[in-house]
Write an enzyme that holds these catalytic residues in place. Sequence first.
Site, short mmCIF file in Angstrom:
data_model
loop_
_atom_site.label_atom_id
_atom_site.label_comp_id
_atom_site.label_asym_id
_atom_site.label_seq_id
_atom_site.Cartn_x
_atom_site.Cartn_y
_atom_site.Cartn_z
N HIS A 15 5.16 -13.99 20.11
CA HIS A 15 3.86 -13.35 19.65
C HIS A 15 3.13 -14.10 18.54
O HIS A 15 1.86 -14.10 18.71
CB HIS A 15 4.42 -12.02 18.70
CG HIS A 15 5.00 -11.09 19.44
ND1 HIS A 15 6.23 -10.54 19.13
CD2 HIS A 15 4.70 -10.44 20.46
CE1 HIS A 15 6.54 -9.52 19.95
NE2 HIS A 15 5.53 -9.57 20.98
N LYS A 45 10.20 5.09 21.53
CA LYS A 45 10.90 4.28 21.78
C LYS A 45 12.09 3.77 20.97
O LYS A 45 12.97 2.93 21.17
CB LYS A 45 9.94 3.07 21.89
CG LYS A 45 9.15 2.65 22.98
CD LYS A 45 8.78 1.17 23.17
CE LYS A 45 8.10 0.88 24.46
NZ LYS A 45 7.69 -0.40 24.31
N SER A 83 11.00 -9.39 22.71
CA SER A 83 11.60 -8.77 21.49
C SER A 83 13.06 -7.95 22.06
O SER A 83 13.86 -7.78 21.29
CB SER A 83 10.80 -7.60 20.93
OG SER A 83 9.65 -8.19 20.42
O1 PNS Z 1 4.22 -4.61 23.04
P1 PNS Z 1 4.27 -3.63 23.89
O2 PNS Z 1 4.94 -2.32 23.88
O3 PNS Z 1 4.17 -4.17 25.40
O4 PNS Z 1 2.85 -3.04 23.75
C1 PNS Z 1 1.99 -1.82 24.74
C2 PNS Z 1 0.76 -1.41 23.84
C3 PNS Z 1 0.98 -0.96 22.59
C4 PNS Z 1 -0.07 -2.44 24.01
C5 PNS Z 1 0.44 -0.03 24.93
O5 PNS Z 1 1.59 0.73 24.95
C6 PNS Z 1 -0.99 0.63 24.21
O6 PNS Z 1 -1.94 0.29 24.14
N1 PNS Z 1 -0.30 2.05 23.93
C7 PNS Z 1 -1.58 2.98 23.29
C8 PNS Z 1 -1.83 3.88 23.98
C9 PNS Z 1 -2.88 3.87 25.10
O7 PNS Z 1 -3.95 3.21 24.92
N2 PNS Z 1 -2.59 3.98 26.17
C10 PNS Z 1 -3.41 3.81 27.45
C11 PNS Z 1 -3.51 2.26 27.73
S1 PNS Z 1 -3.10 1.89 29.26
#
Ligand code: PNS
Length: 163
Positions: A17, A41, A128
Amino acid sequence: MRIAVYPGSFDPLTNGHLDIIRRATRLFDRILVAVLENEGKAPLFTVSERKELIARCTSSTPAIEVHSFSGLLVDFVRHHDASAVIRGIRAVSDYEYELQMALMNRELNAEVETIFMLPAVEYTYVSSRLVKEVFRLGGDVARLVPPVVLDSLKARLPVTVGT
Ligand code: PNS
């Protein structure tokens, strides 16, 4: 002012990251690292702990800010006048999910560009989830996470060494 959002769970921050964040600072004036408040989660670290760890590892670069968000990512992006979302892609296997998210975000807001960035080769296998698993089982993750994250893992996770 070019502003990008680097969203994620960051449970916890890894050197992969950090590598992406540093690369992104060369392309944007401000990087908003955005920690998702995803209660579902069952994270190891709370959102405030994750933000604190990221802040401690990036404090020497004023262009990097640490935030948290809930709801839609594109709403956070719009609220902060950002123009891009940064996502790291480690391997082809990441691409399918990332493509879906990027296109869904584009559907929700066509103004927001997703930029896929590649980490340094030595971090292409780091996640992670694996860091936590390996640490828990007594493996050495010192090269994969910043020292403050390693200290937090030691304080938080019991280590079970197999026989
Ligand atoms: O580190 P991660 O868990 O892969 O991150 C995932 C993340 C935070 C980028 C994704 O879950 C997200 O953007 N969540 C917010 C909800 C949202 O906007 N969902 C629609 C996007 S497809």
